[in-house]
Write an enzyme that holds these catalytic residues in place. Structure first.
Site, PDB file in Angstrom:
ATOM      1  N   GLU A 233       0.813  -1.219   0.000  1.00  0.00           N
ATOM      2  CA  GLU A 233       0.000   0.000   0.000  1.00  0.00           C
ATOM      3  C   GLU A 233       0.849   1.273   0.000  1.00  0.00           C
ATOM      4  O   GLU A 233       0.574   2.209  -0.747  1.00  0.00           O
ATOM      5  CB  GLU A 233      -0.944   0.025   1.210  1.00  0.00           C
ATOM      6  CG  GLU A 233      -2.148  -0.894   1.098  1.00  0.00           C
ATOM      7  CD  GLU A 233      -1.846  -2.325   1.483  1.00  0.00           C
ATOM      8  OE1 GLU A 233      -0.726  -2.609   1.955  1.00  0.00           O
ATOM      9  OE2 GLU A 233      -2.728  -3.190   1.314  1.00  0.00           O
TER      10      GLU A 233
ATOM     11  N   HIS B   7     -10.402  -4.834  10.606  1.00  0.00           N
ATOM     12  CA  HIS B   7     -11.061  -4.591   9.316  1.00  0.00           C
ATOM     13  C   HIS B   7     -12.323  -3.743   9.445  1.00  0.00           C
ATOM     14  O   HIS B   7     -13.114  -3.681   8.514  1.00  0.00           O
ATOM     15  CB  HIS B   7     -11.441  -5.924   8.655  1.00  0.00           C
ATOM     16  CG  HIS B   7     -10.297  -6.630   8.014  1.00  0.00           C
ATOM     17  ND1 HIS B   7      -9.306  -7.215   8.739  1.00  0.00           N
ATOM     18  CD2 HIS B   7      -9.980  -6.850   6.712  1.00  0.00           C
ATOM     19  CE1 HIS B   7      -8.430  -7.778   7.917  1.00  0.00           C
ATOM     20  NE2 HIS B   7      -8.808  -7.560   6.689  1.00  0.00           N
TER      21      HIS B   7
END
Lengths: 326, 343
Positions: free
Chosen positions: A60, A129
């Site tokens: 990322e 998450h």
């Protein structure tokens, strides 16, 4: 008008903007051959090829930086984060590079790019998450942050984000991708920086954005059964924030409840409450109340997760409280 | 490796111009240190003294439409890229005529006209950006290259790994140039990296690599020519490890020696001052004369004095500038579309 999903609305926006401007490309994990982790980029690889629909390693920070570099020299990247949870690894590039480049270069290098992906909790994904990062992101000068809650807004805001010459973060929602709504096939954009009155009312103002706009609407429906007319404001953009539309509504209703997905401390609702107390102090008949996630890492168990999340019931309770009904 | 060189490095005029350039960097930064001591320059300020051959040699290879990106130790490379010493000094002084209008300072020199993409303050943060510039070059089908400078401490950062992996995977025209000056702030290379030959890190990415003597400007130039040729003609990235040494502290607040390195070590390395090394090469070839050098030194000193005076007289940014350049108010529908590198 066609009824399509939020996912397909985003897909249309990407396709149309890629057709319109060959400097636009999409990059991220699984955006190409896999067709997108949530299928938002479905069909784009086939239409635009590997150079414009770029599968990355799981890296990322790296590919966010690649996007910044490409934007610096004139391309218009759309960087997809599989979720904003993973984007924490990339925040150095979002904050230190994308947001600041224009200022620290004395206006020489603007960064016309989009970072997008789902934000906030889905269902039973537990702590790592299920996080809503909007207050972190909206804190940063140099960034624009939008949070569409409907398919129509998703398409129009993503198109505006891609055309904007600044870095724009688009906060989507995993639980929104299947939501359907009316979306014109025509080319339209929604201006960044303008909130919208989604429902008119004169008893109380409910301010929300993104996925939570649906919670606000549900609450307004329930309140209507008791004769309570709630005005629902959809912020749509969290930075720059359209405080004027919020305050105009509060001047009419004299009461406000903010529904936000994130945690309480330093959340978006704190900022809204600040604008309201500053700009319409004398109009308020009750303190501004906030509905937000419980101040805990998101638990896995279904009942605990439900208890942690903001919902219509909690919103109704907050509205009744500012109306001094309970 | 016999490769066709863009131009020969065995050229008296080239040696002279590199010498002049290194001397300009040296004199510029000597005055920078003085200005810092006088409080005319604030914040963090990292000098390049001792490492001049790296910036001068590597950047001498580039075309005007190539890109340069670097870390916060950026004065020398900015000068080598041809940015006006006036605009650099004014930036250090925090003035409106600075290259970044006084908003960036020492660590954030940017110049669109020379494709100088900054001056970045987060160790290794700009390495993925360089990969992105390489991506954009390939996307457009251009034959430019991106030259990315960083210190050896940056190779221990994840951004380095992520960026080089993608550059090799996608075959992007980027030259990653490590200036191994032996210390990341006060931490010696051997105390920070499990591999002491930085160039070997490239093997993880199947990337061409090379170790070069960073005190020899011609050697740096030759290695960069090989890497630039690979990038331009084959879209192949390279990791060059340039072994150098900084003669000053990490920043202005750091003692030159005494804590993490000894005076003896410093003295030993200072025997290989890059300017002295080039001077010896020129003497060997009969290209040196004290008179000529005195003239060049006087010329660069005059340039630096002029830069100082310019910076000193340049106004502070007006207060209205505070809120400027945070956003542009254009979109792709309204902007001209002119971008760096497109000429």
């Amino acid at each position: 008008m066609a009824i399509i999903t939020y996912r397909d609305a985003l897909n249309q926006a990407l396709r149309e903007e890629m057709q319109r401007d060959d400097r636009v490309f999409i990059m991220g994990e699984e955006v190409g051959i896999y067709q997108g982790a949530y299928k938002v980029s479905k069909g784009l690889l086939q239409e635009f090829g590997e150079m414009r629909v770029v599968d990355t390693p799981i890296t990322e920070l790296g590919f966010a930086g690649v996007g910044v570099g490409a934007a610096m020299v004139g391309l218009r990247p759309v960087i997809e984060f599989m979720t904003w949870n993973f984007a924490l690894l990339a925040l150095d590039q979002v904050v230190n590079s994308a947001a600041k480049m224009l200022s620290m270069s004395g206006g020489q290098f603007n960064i016309p790019m989009v970072f997008r992906g789902p934000n906030g909790a889905a269902l039973q994904l537990s702590a790592q998450h299920s996080q809503a990062w909007e207050s972190w992101l909206a804190h940063i000068p140099g960034l624009k942050v939008v949070a569409p809650g409907t398919p129509y807004d998703a398409k129009g805001l993503l198109k505006s984000a891609i055309r904007d010459d600044n870095p724009v973060l688009v906060l989507e929602g995993e639980m929104l991708y299947n939501v359907k709504g009316e979306v014109p096939e025509s080319d339209y954009t929604i201006p960044i920086g303008k909130a919208q009155v989604k429902r008119e009312g004169d008893h109380v103002t409910i301010v929300s954005y993104g996925k939570m706009i649906n919670v606000a609407n549900q609450a307004a429906d329930q309140l209507a059964k008791d004769g309570i007319r709630a005005e629902v404001i959809d912020l749509l953009t969290l930075r720059p924030l359209d405080a004027e539309t919020v305050c105009a509504s509060v001047r009419k209703t004299n009461r406000a409840v903010v529904v936000e997905e994130g945690w309480e401390i330093c959340g978006m609702g704190a900022q809204i409450a600040d604008y309201v107390q500053r700009d319409c102090f004398d109009d308020l008949d009750a303190p501004v109340l906030r509905v937000h996630q419980a101040d805990v890492p998101m638990p896995y168990a279904k009942n605990l997760e439900r208890a942690a999340k903001p919902d219509a019931q909690k919103t109704v309770a907050a509205v009744r409280q500012v109306l001094y009904l309970d | 490796m016999a490769r066709k060189k863009p131009e020969s490095s065995d050229d008296p005029a080239l040696r002279l111009s590199l010498l002049r350039e290194m001397l300009l960097m040296r004199r510029f930064e000597e005055r920078t240190a003085e200005a810092y001591a006088l409080g005319k320059i604030g914040g963090f300020c990292h000098l390049y003294i001792g490492q001049e051959a790296v910036g001068a040699g590597a950047i001498s290879v580039l075309r005007p439409d190539d890109y340069v990106i670097t870390s916060y130790r950026d004065h020398g490379q900015a000068l080598a890229r041809g940015i006006s010493p006036r605009a650099i000094m004014a930036e250090l002084f925090g003035r409106i005529d600075g290259v970044s209008k006084g908003k960036g300072g020492s660590m954030h020199l940017f110049d669109r006209n020379t494709n100088f993409l900054g001056g970045h303050g987060i160790v290794a943060g700009h390495i993925p950006i360089a990969t992105g510039v390489g991506f954009a070059i390939k996307y457009r089908g251009g034959d430019q290259v991106c030259l990315c400078f960083f210190g050896e401490a940056a190779v221990n950062n994840g951004a380095f790994h992520e960026a080089l992996n993608m550059a090799a995977l996608w075959q992007l025209p980027v030259i990653y140039l490590v200036e191994n000056n032996r210390y990341g702030m006060g931490t010696a290379l051997e105390r920070a990296s499990s591999v002491n030959d930085i160039a070997e890190r490239a093997c993880s990415y199947d990337m061409p690599n090379e170790v070069v003597d960073g005190q020899d400007v011609i050697a740096v130039r030759e290695a960069t020519i090989r890497a630039v040729t690979r990038a331009r003609t084959e879209n192949t990235p390279t990791l060059i490890e340039v072994r150098t040494y900084r003669f000053m502290g990490h920043s202005m607040s750091d003692a030159v020696s005494g804590t993490y390195r000894s005076k003896e070590e410093l003295d030993e390395y200072m025997k290989r001052d890059p300017i002295t090394v080039l001077r010896a090469q020129m003497e060997q070839r009969g290209e040196w004369s004290d008179e000529k050098m005195a003239a060049i030194d006087a010329e660069v000193r005059a340039i630096v004095e002029d830069a100082w005076n310019f910076a000193d007289e340049s106004p502070e940014p007006p207060l209205e500038a505070l809120t400027e350049d945070v956003y542009v108010d254009t979109t792709s529908d309204t902007s001209t579309g002119a971008v760096a590198g497109e000429r």
